[in-house]
Write a protein that holds these residues in place. Structure first.
Motif, PDB file in Angstrom:
ATOM      1  N   MET A  47       0.222  -0.896   0.352  1.00 51.28           N
ATOM      2  CA  MET A  47      -0.055   0.042   0.054  1.00 51.28           C
ATOM      3  C   MET A  47       1.206   1.590  -0.115  1.00 51.28           C
ATOM      4  N   LYS A  48       0.392   1.942  -0.389  1.00 48.73           N
ATOM      5  CA  LYS A  48       1.295   3.324  -0.785  1.00 48.73           C
ATOM      6  C   LYS A  48       0.605   4.619   0.376  1.00 48.73           C
ATOM      7  N   ASP A  49       1.924   5.451   0.460  1.00 50.81           N
ATOM      8  CA  ASP A  49       1.599   6.102   1.488  1.00 50.81           C
ATOM      9  C   ASP A  49       0.510   7.378   1.233  1.00 50.81           C
ATOM     10  N   THR A  50      -0.656   8.398   1.495  1.00 48.86           N
ATOM     11  CA  THR A  50      -0.907   9.239   1.414  1.00 48.86           C
ATOM     12  C   THR A  50      -1.445  10.286   2.308  1.00 48.86           C
ATOM     13  N   VAL A  51      -1.487  11.304   1.883  1.00 54.09           N
ATOM     14  CA  VAL A  51      -1.943  12.386   2.174  1.00 54.09           C
ATOM     15  C   VAL A  51      -3.472  13.079   2.066  1.00 54.09           C
ATOM     16  N   PHE A  52      -4.237  12.553   2.733  1.00 52.16           N
ATOM     17  CA  PHE A  52      -5.646  13.095   2.814  1.00 52.16           C
ATOM     18  C   PHE A  52      -6.735  14.694   3.221  1.00 52.16           C
ATOM     19  N   ILE A  53      -7.611  14.760   2.239  1.00 54.09           N
ATOM     20  CA  ILE A  53      -8.216  16.029   2.643  1.00 54.09           C
ATOM     21  C   ILE A  53      -9.714  14.861   1.963  1.00 54.09           C
ATOM     22  N   GLU A  54     -10.612  15.260   3.733  1.00 55.29           N
ATOM     23  CA  GLU A  54     -11.606  14.879   3.802  1.00 55.29           C
ATOM     24  C   GLU A  54     -12.694  16.692   3.844  1.00 55.29           C
ATOM     25  N   GLY A  55     -13.687  16.096   3.263  1.00 51.92           N
ATOM     26  CA  GLY A  55     -15.150  16.882   3.626  1.00 51.92           C
ATOM     27  C   GLY A  55     -14.547  18.950   3.731  1.00 51.92           C
ATOM     28  N   LEU A  56     -13.834  18.045   2.378  1.00 47.88           N
ATOM     29  CA  LEU A  56     -13.557  20.065   2.053  1.00 47.88           C
ATOM     30  C   LEU A  56     -15.211  20.422   2.045  1.00 47.88           C
ATOM     31  N   LYS A  57     -15.641  21.777   2.403  1.00 46.70           N
ATOM     32  CA  LYS A  57     -16.205  22.900   2.112  1.00 46.70           C
ATOM     33  C   LYS A  57     -16.066  23.943   1.324  1.00 46.70           C
ATOM     34  N   VAL A  58     -16.427  23.874  -0.122  1.00 45.75           N
ATOM     35  CA  VAL A  58     -16.409  25.034  -0.577  1.00 45.75           C
ATOM     36  C   VAL A  58     -16.946  25.500  -1.489  1.00 45.75           C
ATOM     37  N   GLU A  59     -17.607  26.708  -1.676  1.00 45.62           N
ATOM     38  CA  GLU A  59     -18.538  27.860  -2.231  1.00 45.62           C
ATOM     39  C   GLU A  59     -17.741  27.957  -4.088  1.00 45.62           C
ATOM     40  N   ALA A  60     -19.110  27.832  -4.734  1.00 48.68           N
ATOM     41  CA  ALA A  60     -18.848  27.546  -6.163  1.00 48.68           C
ATOM     42  C   ALA A  60     -20.047  28.202  -6.885  1.00 48.68           C
ATOM     43  N   VAL A  61     -19.901  29.281  -8.550  1.00 52.67           N
ATOM     44  CA  VAL A  61     -20.930  29.164  -8.524  1.00 52.67           C
ATOM     45  C   VAL A  61     -20.364  28.031  -9.840  1.00 52.67           C
ATOM     46  N   ILE A  62     -21.333  27.073 -10.149  1.00 52.20           N
ATOM     47  CA  ILE A  62     -21.360  25.776 -10.682  1.00 52.20           C
ATOM     48  C   ILE A  62     -22.805  25.407 -11.024  1.00 52.20           C
ATOM     49  N   GLY A  63     -23.424  24.531 -12.551  1.00 54.13           N
ATOM     50  CA  GLY A  63     -24.270  24.386 -13.296  1.00 54.13           C
ATOM     51  C   GLY A  63     -24.572  24.770 -14.014  1.00 54.13           C
ATOM     52  N   VAL A  64     -25.919  23.725 -14.895  1.00 53.87           N
ATOM     53  CA  VAL A  64     -26.339  24.090 -16.248  1.00 53.87           C
ATOM     54  C   VAL A  64     -27.692  24.970 -16.447  1.00 53.87           C
ATOM     55  N   TYR A  65     -28.010  24.828 -15.464  1.00 54.78           N
ATOM     56  CA  TYR A  65     -29.558  26.490 -15.004  1.00 54.78           C
ATOM     57  C   TYR A  65     -29.463  27.476 -15.143  1.00 54.78           C
ATOM     58  N   ASP A  66     -30.226  28.752 -15.656  1.00 55.61           N
ATOM     59  CA  ASP A  66     -29.263  29.677 -15.901  1.00 55.61           C
ATOM     60  C   ASP A  66     -29.587  29.912 -14.125  1.00 55.61           C
ATOM     61  N   TRP A  67     -30.182  29.574 -13.310  1.00 61.90           N
ATOM     62  CA  TRP A  67     -30.564  29.799 -11.834  1.00 61.90           C
ATOM     63  C   TRP A  67     -29.161  29.736 -11.327  1.00 61.90           C
ATOM     64  N   GLU A  68     -28.449  28.565 -11.749  1.00 56.53           N
ATOM     65  CA  GLU A  68     -27.852  27.626 -11.220  1.00 56.53           C
ATOM     66  C   GLU A  68     -25.904  29.116 -11.282  1.00 56.53           C
ATOM     67  N   LYS A  69     -26.083  29.574 -12.715  1.00 54.30           N
ATOM     68  CA  LYS A  69     -25.148  30.499 -12.777  1.00 54.30           C
ATOM     69  C   LYS A  69     -25.197  31.444 -12.157  1.00 54.30           C
ATOM     70  N   GLU A  70     -26.204  32.158 -11.681  1.00 57.33           N
ATOM     71  CA  GLU A  70     -26.488  33.247 -10.170  1.00 57.33           C
ATOM     72  C   GLU A  70     -26.545  32.894  -9.184  1.00 57.33           C
ATOM     73  N   ILE A  71     -25.529  31.972  -9.030  1.00 53.40           N
ATOM     74  CA  ILE A  71     -25.561  31.647  -7.420  1.00 53.40           C
ATOM     75  C   ILE A  71     -24.833  30.430  -7.327  1.00 53.40           C
ATOM     76  N   LYS A  72     -23.911  30.979  -5.895  1.00 54.16           N
ATOM     77  CA  LYS A  72     -22.903  30.091  -5.066  1.00 54.16           C
ATOM     78  C   LYS A  72     -24.011  28.786  -4.613  1.00 54.16           C
TER      79      LYS A  72
END
Length: 117
Positions: free
Chosen positions: A1-26
């Motif tokens: 098994m290889k060593d790892t560094v992990f990050i779990e549950g990092l909460k980030v706000e982003a503008v993401i989505g295909v719908y017009d309303w999604e492009k207006e909010i985080k």
């Protein structure tokens, strides 16, 4: 098994989505990462400069999501993973990206990817 560094549950706000309303909010996204790294190297001299600095990586992810807009979480995951591997010299990593609330009857939906050089 290889060593790892992990990050779990990092909460980030982003503008993401295909719908017009999604492009207006985080929206909230959650990231889980596992990055292959030989942890013996920094352990020899207790040297932060030889690690995968999870604080720097977390800050990079937050900035990347703030400065970029995507319609698909698949696109965000792919481009972010490529950037992380290049900037932080990561040879292999897995990423889970969750978008809670996208499907009202599910606690979250998302993608999981694994990439290596």
């Amino acid at each position: 098994m290889k060593d790892t560094v992990f990050i779990e549950g990092l909460k980030v706000e982003a503008v993401i989505g295909v719908y017009d309303w999604e492009k207006e909010i985080k929206q909230i996204l959650f990231f889980d990462l596992e990055m292959e790294h030989d942890n013996r190297v920094p352990a020899v001299n207790d040297d932060l400069s030889k690690t995968l600095d999870y604080e720097a990586i977390s800050n990079f992810i937050t900035a990347f999501c703030t400065n970029n807009v995507f319609e698909l979480i698949e696109t965000l995951a792919e481009r972010l993973c490529a950037e992380l591997m290049q900037v932080f010299e990561i040879n292999a990593m897995s990423m889970a990206l969750r978008k809670p609330g996208a499907v009202p009857t599910a606690s979250a939906v998302g993608v999981k990817i694994y990439r290596q050089k």
